[in-house]
Design a protein around this motif. Sequence first.
Motif, PDB file in Angstrom:
ATOM      1  N   ILE A   1      21.251  -0.077 -27.423  1.00  0.00           N
ATOM      2  CA  ILE A   1      22.165  -0.040 -26.287  1.00  0.00           C
ATOM      3  C   ILE A   1      22.929  -1.357 -26.180  1.00  0.00           C
ATOM      4  O   ILE A   1      22.384  -2.430 -26.420  1.00  0.00           O
ATOM      5  CB  ILE A   1      21.409   0.262 -24.973  1.00  0.00           C
ATOM      6  CG1 ILE A   1      22.381   0.637 -23.851  1.00  0.00           C
ATOM      7  CG2 ILE A   1      20.521  -0.896 -24.563  1.00  0.00           C
ATOM      8  CD1 ILE A   1      23.001   1.978 -24.026  1.00  0.00           C
ATOM      9  N   MET A   2      24.218  -1.283 -25.833  1.00  0.00           N
ATOM     10  CA  MET A   2      25.064  -2.464 -25.734  1.00  0.00           C
ATOM     11  C   MET A   2      25.394  -2.751 -24.273  1.00  0.00           C
ATOM     12  O   MET A   2      25.766  -1.842 -23.532  1.00  0.00           O
ATOM     13  CB  MET A   2      26.379  -2.250 -26.493  1.00  0.00           C
ATOM     14  CG  MET A   2      26.206  -2.190 -27.997  1.00  0.00           C
ATOM     15  SD  MET A   2      25.828  -3.819 -28.677  1.00  0.00           S
ATOM     16  CE  MET A   2      25.797  -3.430 -30.429  1.00  0.00           C
ATOM     17  N   THR A   3      25.273  -4.022 -23.870  1.00  0.00           N
ATOM     18  CA  THR A   3      25.695  -4.401 -22.518  1.00  0.00           C
ATOM     19  C   THR A   3      27.164  -4.832 -22.496  1.00  0.00           C
ATOM     20  O   THR A   3      27.701  -5.152 -21.447  1.00  0.00           O
ATOM     21  CB  THR A   3      24.813  -5.527 -21.960  1.00  0.00           C
ATOM     22  OG1 THR A   3      24.745  -6.583 -22.910  1.00  0.00           O
ATOM     23  CG2 THR A   3      23.415  -5.015 -21.663  1.00  0.00           C
ATOM     24  N   MET A   4      27.795  -4.846 -23.663  1.00  0.00           N
ATOM     25  CA  MET A   4      29.237  -5.021 -23.773  1.00  0.00           C
ATOM     26  C   MET A   4      29.770  -3.970 -24.736  1.00  0.00           C
ATOM     27  O   MET A   4      29.605  -4.082 -25.948  1.00  0.00           O
ATOM     28  CB  MET A   4      29.591  -6.432 -24.277  1.00  0.00           C
ATOM     29  CG  MET A   4      31.055  -6.598 -24.706  1.00  0.00           C
ATOM     30  SD  MET A   4      32.267  -6.121 -23.448  1.00  0.00           S
ATOM     31  CE  MET A   4      32.371  -7.624 -22.505  1.00  0.00           C
ATOM     32  N   PRO A   5      30.376  -2.892 -24.214  1.00  0.00           N
ATOM     33  CA  PRO A   5      30.874  -1.839 -25.105  1.00  0.00           C
ATOM     34  C   PRO A   5      32.069  -2.327 -25.922  1.00  0.00           C
ATOM     35  O   PRO A   5      32.698  -3.346 -25.606  1.00  0.00           O
ATOM     36  CB  PRO A   5      31.297  -0.726 -24.133  1.00  0.00           C
ATOM     37  CG  PRO A   5      30.742  -1.101 -22.793  1.00  0.00           C
ATOM     38  CD  PRO A   5      30.591  -2.585 -22.797  1.00  0.00           C
ATOM     39  N   GLY A   6      32.390  -1.575 -26.960  1.00  0.00           N
ATOM     40  CA  GLY A   6      33.601  -1.826 -27.733  1.00  0.00           C
ATOM     41  C   GLY A   6      34.602  -0.706 -27.513  1.00  0.00           C
ATOM     42  O   GLY A   6      34.263   0.347 -26.976  1.00  0.00           O
ATOM     43  N   LEU A   7      35.835  -0.927 -27.915  1.00  0.00           N
ATOM     44  CA  LEU A   7      36.854   0.117 -27.828  1.00  0.00           C
ATOM     45  C   LEU A   7      36.731   1.057 -29.024  1.00  0.00           C
ATOM     46  O   LEU A   7      36.321   0.632 -30.114  1.00  0.00           O
ATOM     47  CB  LEU A   7      38.251  -0.502 -27.814  1.00  0.00           C
ATOM     48  CG  LEU A   7      38.651  -1.300 -26.561  1.00  0.00           C
ATOM     49  CD1 LEU A   7      39.970  -2.023 -26.798  1.00  0.00           C
ATOM     50  CD2 LEU A   7      38.735  -0.394 -25.343  1.00  0.00           C
ATOM     51  N   PRO A   8      37.079   2.342 -28.866  1.00  0.00           N
ATOM     52  CA  PRO A   8      37.071   3.267 -30.006  1.00  0.00           C
ATOM     53  C   PRO A   8      38.250   2.979 -30.940  1.00  0.00           C
ATOM     54  O   PRO A   8      39.124   2.153 -30.628  1.00  0.00           O
ATOM     55  CB  PRO A   8      37.228   4.635 -29.330  1.00  0.00           C
ATOM     56  CG  PRO A   8      37.974   4.345 -28.069  1.00  0.00           C
ATOM     57  CD  PRO A   8      37.501   2.995 -27.617  1.00  0.00           C
TER      58      PRO A   8
END
Length: 558
Positions: free
Chosen positions: A531-538
């Motif tokens: 799990i990421m606490t900072m998402p990335g853009l698709p």
Amino acid sequence: MAYKSDIEIAREARKKPIQQIGDRLGIPAEHLLPYGHDKAKVGQAFIDSVQDRPNGKLILVTAINPTPAGEGKTTTTVGLGDGLNRIGKKAVICIREASLGPNFGMKGGAAGGGMAQVVPMEDMNLHFTGDFHAITSAHSLLAAMIDNHIYWGNELDIDIRRVAWRRVVDMNDRALRQITCSLGGVANGFPRETGFDITVASEVMAILCLAKNLKDLETRLGDMIVAYRRDKTPVYCRDIGAEGAMTVLLKDAMQPNLVQTLENNPAFVHGGPFANIAHGCNSVIATTTALKIADYVVTEAGFGADLGAEKFMDIKCRKAGLRPDAVVIVATVRAMKMNGGVAKANLGTENVDAVKAGCANLGRHVENMQKFGVPAVVGINHFVTDTEAEVQAIRDYCAGLGVEAILNKHWAEGGAGIEATARKVVELCEGGTADYRPLYPDEMSLADKIEAICKGIYRADGVQIDGKIRAQLKEWEEQGYGNLPVCMAKTQYSFTTDPNRRGAPTGFEIPVREVRLSAGAGFVVAICGEIMTMPGLPKVPAANSIRLNDAGQIEGLF
């Protein structure tokens, strides 16, 4: 048949002045702080004045595990609020604010959809009343003050390798997950590694959503652990002296935002912690205020019931003294087919067998909600490609569980399309069968609480917690944090930590990769899997399609 987009529908809304919406709830105009004509904050003096009133009925809207097929949980929440008002009940909707990151990424906004929306949709999905910016600023102030303290002699003897307070920004930006700061020589401080989380993962956001008032907010902010000394003792925000200034920055953000639905019914939109990395519920102050001024309050918890609803029950209700009266579990025929193994491209073709196979995911969520002692109804969110045989398959499956499933058409018809569910919810609330109970007691050990959720809600065979993490949990218990609830950080797409395992998987274990103490918010975070606490853009972010048209109107939000 061509359907209008959500933003086109929202643009045509016939909104009433926000003072009229407040008047319906008995909120005098002088207790509303307007942000334009169609949104306002509710003043603390009014909130304080209604505390001696009895509570209305609390209804939670949750869902199955989300799929790319779409479920429509917020749409159902808004529609149900409209439906309850249509059948003559005084109802208020309580939902979360939207994060800019997912808006410009792939998830979209948080205002509902179709004819079941909260407006102004564009404002809600962008800067709104500035609450998230205030949270970002307060969080950033503390980060700056920590590094400033170290720069000016480090009187607290902070170990710069153990500064726990990361920075935040309300945007999906994978490049900021791990950074090195204070480079450039003596004048810029001591170089160290840190990183950014998305604002909605900030402990400040969690605190704002759990605090009862400004005094409670300031106390909780002061209780946050921001670093550790060389002897490994914790350094608190109050040691840095930042909690007062942070509270000043959050003064207005703490007040709930009042807006309206397309049908001019009242809605509180306030707070927005993610449900996969935080507790996923709107603010306590908005929910408790709504309960004092309405007969029915419809709120939601993020993502599937395994995440949002569990945290609603075990964290929000426990900490705020709330007792929910009914649960609506949202499902779609399309999502059932996807859980049953059908590819997204083939979801428009009738496949009753796949629906039946996918219902296992819904069934597990229904059983889980029953563990909390709150009666439930299943809301089938209608899509035009659904066939009667497919809908009936879900109805029959739910009947076997002793739960009614009702087809809802609020997306196309607004409150009129969900009246049957509204009446069923009233029946459940008035039946007095709710006997809310959290999944685990306060006095259970932290490791056992994690295990109780993993085995009881996810149906895992076991939990992988290595010795180092167990020792950390034990240390927190010895420091007096053992009675805190646990906030699981896990993928929303599956009961497991593998986002690709749909349905109702068995024969798996949950690996706990890391634990974090949110002492101010009042819970321990268990980070499971990747799990990421900072998402990335698709690869192709939604931002590519968002722009102003020739008329100066926003296009591309959804």
